[in-house]
Design a protein around this motif. Structure first.
Motif, PDB file in Angstrom:
ATOM      1  N   ARG A 158      -6.211   0.578 -11.353  1.00  0.00           N
ATOM      2  CA  ARG A 158      -4.748   0.566 -11.471  1.00  0.00           C
ATOM      3  C   ARG A 158      -4.044   1.279 -10.314  1.00  0.00           C
ATOM      4  NH1 ARG A 158      -3.609  -1.254 -16.519  1.00  0.00           N
ATOM      5  NH2 ARG A 158      -5.252  -1.072 -18.094  1.00  0.00           N
ATOM      6  N   GLN A 159      -4.776   1.700  -9.312  1.00  0.00           N
ATOM      7  CA  GLN A 159      -4.179   2.439  -8.201  1.00  0.00           C
ATOM      8  C   GLN A 159      -3.131   1.581  -7.478  1.00  0.00           C
ATOM      9  OE1 GLN A 159      -7.476   2.116  -8.701  1.00  0.00           O
ATOM     10  NE2 GLN A 159      -8.232   4.175  -9.081  1.00  0.00           N
ATOM     11  N   PRO A 160      -2.136   2.226  -6.876  1.00  0.00           N
ATOM     12  CA  PRO A 160      -1.112   1.472  -6.127  1.00  0.00           C
ATOM     13  C   PRO A 160      -1.752   0.569  -5.084  1.00  0.00           C
ATOM     14  CG  PRO A 160      -0.460   3.771  -6.360  1.00  0.00           C
ATOM     15  CD  PRO A 160      -1.871   3.679  -6.852  1.00  0.00           C
ATOM     16  N   PHE A 161      -1.313  -0.686  -5.047  1.00  0.00           N
ATOM     17  CA  PHE A 161      -1.962  -1.706  -4.229  1.00  0.00           C
ATOM     18  C   PHE A 161      -1.672  -1.543  -2.744  1.00  0.00           C
ATOM     19  CE2 PHE A 161      -2.245  -5.970  -2.328  1.00  0.00           C
ATOM     20  CZ  PHE A 161      -3.522  -6.341  -2.731  1.00  0.00           C
ATOM     21  N   GLY A 162      -0.512  -0.974  -2.399  1.00  0.00           N
ATOM     22  CA  GLY A 162      -0.144  -0.839  -0.993  1.00  0.00           C
ATOM     23  C   GLY A 162       0.669  -2.019  -0.497  1.00  0.00           C
ATOM     24  N   ARG A 163       1.340  -1.817   0.634  1.00  0.00           N
ATOM     25  CA  ARG A 163       2.150  -2.860   1.258  1.00  0.00           C
ATOM     26  C   ARG A 163       1.901  -2.880   2.764  1.00  0.00           C
ATOM     27  NH1 ARG A 163       6.749  -4.701  -1.779  1.00  0.00           N
ATOM     28  NH2 ARG A 163       7.793  -5.236   0.164  1.00  0.00           N
ATOM     29  N   THR A 164       2.331  -3.956   3.387  1.00  0.00           N
ATOM     30  CA  THR A 164       2.246  -4.048   4.845  1.00  0.00           C
ATOM     31  C   THR A 164       3.083  -2.932   5.475  1.00  0.00           C
ATOM     32  OG1 THR A 164       1.997  -6.433   4.689  1.00  0.00           O
ATOM     33  CG2 THR A 164       2.664  -5.540   6.820  1.00  0.00           C
ATOM     34  N   ASP A 165       2.502  -2.264   6.477  1.00  0.00           N
ATOM     35  CA  ASP A 165       3.160  -1.124   7.110  1.00  0.00           C
ATOM     36  C   ASP A 165       3.854  -1.592   8.395  1.00  0.00           C
ATOM     37  OD1 ASP A 165       3.997   1.304   8.030  1.00  0.00           O
ATOM     38  OD2 ASP A 165       1.994   2.197   8.195  1.00  0.00           O
ATOM     39  N   THR A 166       5.136  -1.847   8.306  1.00  0.00           N
ATOM     40  CA  THR A 166       5.887  -2.329   9.466  1.00  0.00           C
ATOM     41  C   THR A 166       6.115  -1.245  10.508  1.00  0.00           C
ATOM     42  OG1 THR A 166       7.972  -1.880   8.318  1.00  0.00           O
ATOM     43  CG2 THR A 166       7.058  -4.104   8.105  1.00  0.00           C
ATOM     44  N   ALA A 167       5.753   0.000  10.205  1.00  0.00           N
ATOM     45  CA  ALA A 167       5.935   1.094  11.162  1.00  0.00           C
ATOM     46  C   ALA A 167       4.823   1.141  12.206  1.00  0.00           C
ATOM     47  CB  ALA A 167       6.010   2.433  10.429  1.00  0.00           C
ATOM     48  N   VAL A 168       3.752   0.365  11.998  1.00  0.00           N
ATOM     49  CA  VAL A 168       2.663   0.326  12.972  1.00  0.00           C
ATOM     50  C   VAL A 168       2.407  -1.125  13.354  1.00  0.00           C
ATOM     51  CG1 VAL A 168       1.593   2.426  12.088  1.00  0.00           C
ATOM     52  CG2 VAL A 168       0.850   0.218  11.209  1.00  0.00           C
ATOM     53  N   ARG A 169       2.001  -1.339  14.593  1.00  0.00           N
ATOM     54  CA  ARG A 169       1.733  -2.698  15.067  1.00  0.00           C
ATOM     55  C   ARG A 169       0.269  -3.094  14.902  1.00  0.00           C
ATOM     56  NH1 ARG A 169       5.150  -3.414  20.743  1.00  0.00           N
ATOM     57  NH2 ARG A 169       7.250  -3.137  19.843  1.00  0.00           N
ATOM     58  N   LEU A 170      -0.635  -2.141  15.105  1.00  0.00           N
ATOM     59  CA  LEU A 170      -2.057  -2.432  15.044  1.00  0.00           C
ATOM     60  C   LEU A 170      -2.539  -2.304  13.604  1.00  0.00           C
ATOM     61  CD1 LEU A 170      -4.581  -3.119  16.693  1.00  0.00           C
ATOM     62  CD2 LEU A 170      -4.998  -0.649  16.913  1.00  0.00           C
ATOM     63  N   ASN A 171      -3.053  -3.382  13.037  1.00  0.00           N
ATOM     64  CA  ASN A 171      -3.548  -3.421  11.668  1.00  0.00           C
ATOM     65  C   ASN A 171      -2.507  -2.924  10.659  1.00  0.00           C
ATOM     66  OD1 ASN A 171      -6.141  -4.372  12.424  1.00  0.00           O
ATOM     67  ND2 ASN A 171      -6.755  -2.287  12.957  1.00  0.00           N
ATOM     68  N   PRO A 172      -1.364  -3.607  10.543  1.00  0.00           N
ATOM     69  CA  PRO A 172      -0.310  -3.173   9.622  1.00  0.00           C
ATOM     70  C   PRO A 172      -0.687  -3.312   8.152  1.00  0.00           C
ATOM     71  CG  PRO A 172       0.233  -5.313  10.545  1.00  0.00           C
ATOM     72  CD  PRO A 172      -0.976  -4.822  11.291  1.00  0.00           C
ATOM     73  N   TYR A 173      -1.832  -3.959   7.856  1.00  0.00           N
ATOM     74  CA  TYR A 173      -2.269  -4.134   6.465  1.00  0.00           C
ATOM     75  C   TYR A 173      -3.195  -3.001   6.014  1.00  0.00           C
ATOM     76  CZ  TYR A 173      -0.617  -8.809   7.606  1.00  0.00           C
ATOM     77  OH  TYR A 173       0.135  -9.871   8.025  1.00  0.00           O
ATOM     78  N   TRP A 174      -3.265  -1.952   6.788  1.00  0.00           N
ATOM     79  CA  TRP A 174      -4.248  -0.902   6.582  1.00  0.00           C
ATOM     80  C   TRP A 174      -4.118  -0.198   5.239  1.00  0.00           C
ATOM     81  CZ3 TRP A 174      -3.471   4.488   6.146  1.00  0.00           C
ATOM     82  CH2 TRP A 174      -2.125   4.878   6.187  1.00  0.00           C
ATOM     83  N   ALA A 175      -2.921  -0.160   4.656  1.00  0.00           N
ATOM     84  CA  ALA A 175      -2.676   0.669   3.472  1.00  0.00           C
ATOM     85  C   ALA A 175      -2.984  -0.022   2.152  1.00  0.00           C
ATOM     86  CB  ALA A 175      -1.224   1.147   3.472  1.00  0.00           C
ATOM     87  N   HIS A 176      -3.649  -1.174   2.186  1.00  0.00           N
ATOM     88  CA  HIS A 176      -4.056  -1.844   0.950  1.00  0.00           C
ATOM     89  C   HIS A 176      -5.394  -1.253   0.477  1.00  0.00           C
ATOM     90  CE1 HIS A 176      -1.139  -4.766   2.581  1.00  0.00           C
ATOM     91  NE2 HIS A 176      -0.952  -5.117   1.331  1.00  0.00           N
ATOM     92  N   PHE A 177      -5.362   0.006   0.103  1.00  0.00           N
ATOM     93  CA  PHE A 177      -6.597   0.741  -0.161  1.00  0.00           C
ATOM     94  C   PHE A 177      -7.443   0.154  -1.301  1.00  0.00           C
ATOM     95  CE2 PHE A 177      -4.030   4.626   1.389  1.00  0.00           C
ATOM     96  CZ  PHE A 177      -4.280   4.310   2.717  1.00  0.00           C
ATOM     97  N   PRO A 178      -6.859  -0.120  -2.492  1.00  0.00           N
ATOM     98  CA  PRO A 178      -7.726  -0.577  -3.587  1.00  0.00           C
ATOM     99  C   PRO A 178      -8.453  -1.878  -3.272  1.00  0.00           C
ATOM    100  CG  PRO A 178      -5.594   0.135  -4.431  1.00  0.00           C
ATOM    101  CD  PRO A 178      -5.470   0.084  -2.942  1.00  0.00           C
ATOM    102  N   GLN A 179      -7.764  -2.838  -2.669  1.00  0.00           N
ATOM    103  CA  GLN A 179      -8.423  -4.111  -2.402  1.00  0.00           C
ATOM    104  C   GLN A 179      -9.547  -3.951  -1.390  1.00  0.00           C
ATOM    105  OE1 GLN A 179      -6.004  -7.537  -1.375  1.00  0.00           O
ATOM    106  NE2 GLN A 179      -7.556  -8.799  -2.352  1.00  0.00           N
ATOM    107  N   ILE A 180      -9.309  -3.188  -0.319  1.00  0.00           N
ATOM    108  CA  ILE A 180     -10.356  -3.007   0.687  1.00  0.00           C
ATOM    109  C   ILE A 180     -11.514  -2.192   0.107  1.00  0.00           C
ATOM    110  CG2 ILE A 180     -10.876  -2.224   3.009  1.00  0.00           C
ATOM    111  CD1 ILE A 180      -8.853  -4.575   2.753  1.00  0.00           C
TER     112      ILE A 180
END
Length: 380
Positions: free
Chosen positions: A199-221
């Motif tokens: 149930r952990q927060p899924f995360g969202r695309t991080d528009t503040a960074v250009r390289l690997n902006p999907y990095w914060a999708h912790f539970p799925q990864i």
């Protein structure tokens, strides 16, 4: 008809001590509130389980980011013996595996001293031996229509020989997790099903960074490392596909067999968009859609998906971390796209978040003959 056996899907999760928080990369950059609300700032471990060798224990969770020093100061103890155990950290951008070495046989839990708090985590079983030789399909779900989930499972079972599904549920609210379990267990040909609840927060695309902006999708990864290490270490193959993705059988072959036949056991492939234009008014699942853009370039879904033979020696290295669209730590020149390998990406599925905002003119669309043939094969 025999129902698929239900695998142990209990996980051991822990939060950081009160007052300790994970920060985003480059924390000085501004993020909108939606990103911050979806960012897992407090998760420490998502699961704790025996390694397939029965001597080590693995903790899978989000990366430390700003908490590297805190993790290195943490102390790990096996229970009930009370023996201190040595730890090694294997971290990447979106996930970290903590490897605990020479854990005494018969240990039932790990105590973690983190800051001023001590947290106990039950050690969950490793099911890799039970699933030796399996063909595993996995993904993550939240509130997807049960009919879509059922068709996704049936398609891959019929055309690829999938016999095991591990579908993580990220806190669905439209139905109980038991409904997902029942949907999957009812699919003919499946031998094993697991539906872990994270149930952990899924995360969202991080528009503040250009390289690997999907990095914060912790539970799925992190779930990908858990599938590989807890369920699939001895499987014939592991296939990653979301509910809105159906993998084509290259020249009629199972993608698992195709991957196993490659030098490094890793097949990668891109997709083709199937537009959100229903074939009938009663479109209820993937079979209700079947047209794509005639412009091949515009119809291409660029992100890679992958299938892996986890029995290859390089996969055992805990610095290897599967991601959505690539595998971190893989050998050089191991990424091969076999002839005919691709997936269909359905805009009209998966809570419609990929649905185009503008209707596509009919003259730009054409039936996807390969998809129609695949559906016909799956129904035969």
């Amino acid at each position: 008809m025999m129902e698929a056996a239900l695998l142990d899907a209990e996980s051991s999760a822990a939060a950081l001590p009160a007052g300790t928080r994970r920060e985003p990369r480059m924390p000085q950059r501004r993020r909108d509130q939606a990103f911050l609300d979806a960012f897992d700032a407090t998760g420490m471990v998502y699961d704790c389980f025996w390694h397939a060798d029965g001597r080590r224990v693995l903790l899978v969770g989000p990366p430390p980011v700003n908490l590297v020093a805190d993790y290195y100061l943490a102390r790990f103890t096996a229970l009930p013996s009370g023996n201190a155990v040595t730890r090694r950290f294997h971290s990447s951008l979106s996930v970290m595996i903590t490897e605990l070495i020479d854990v005494p046989t018969g240990s039932t839990a790990i105590a973690i001293r983190f800051g001023r708090e001590t947290i106990e985590l039950p050690i969950r079983a490793n099911l890799s031996a039970q699933l030796a030789g399996a063909r595993i399909l996995f993904g993550m779900n939240r509130n997807n229509d049960l009919r879509w989930i059922g068709e996704w499972a049936r398609f891959h079972q019929r055309l690829h020989g999938t016999d095991t599904i591990v579908l993580y549920d990220n806190g669905s609210t439209d139905y109980a997790v038991e409904a997902v379990v029942e949907t999957l267990r009812a699919v003919p040909g499946l031998a094993h099903v697991a539906v872990p609840v994270w149930r952990q927060p899924f995360g969202r695309t991080d528009t503040a960074v250009r390289l690997n902006p999907y990095w914060a999708h912790f539970p799925q990864i992190a779930s990908m490392s858990a599938v590989l290490r807890r369920y699939g270490a001895q499987a014939t193959g592991i296939l990653n596909a979301d509910i809105d993705e159906l993998v084509a059988p290259p020249d009629g072959r199972s993608i698992y067999a195709v991957a196993s036949g490659l030098r490094h056991g890793l097949a990668v492939f891109r997709g083709r968009w199937i537009e959100a234009v229903p074939l009938t008014d009663a479109a209820a699942d993937h079979r209700g859609y079947g047209v794509s853009l005639t412009d091949a370039k515009r119809a291409r879904s660029r992100p890679n998906k992958w299938a892996l033979d986890p029995r290859r020696g390089w996969v055992a290295n805990l610095k290897v971390h599967p991601y959505w669209h690539w595998i971190a730590g893989r050998p050089m020149f191991s990424k091969i796209t076999p002839d005919g390998a691709h997936y269909w990406h359905f805009r009209g599925i998966n809570t419609n978040w990929k649905r185009s905002s503008d209707p596509v003119p009919r003259e730009l669309l054409a039936p996807d003959a390969d998809l129609a043939a695949a559906f016909a094969r799956a129904a035969s």
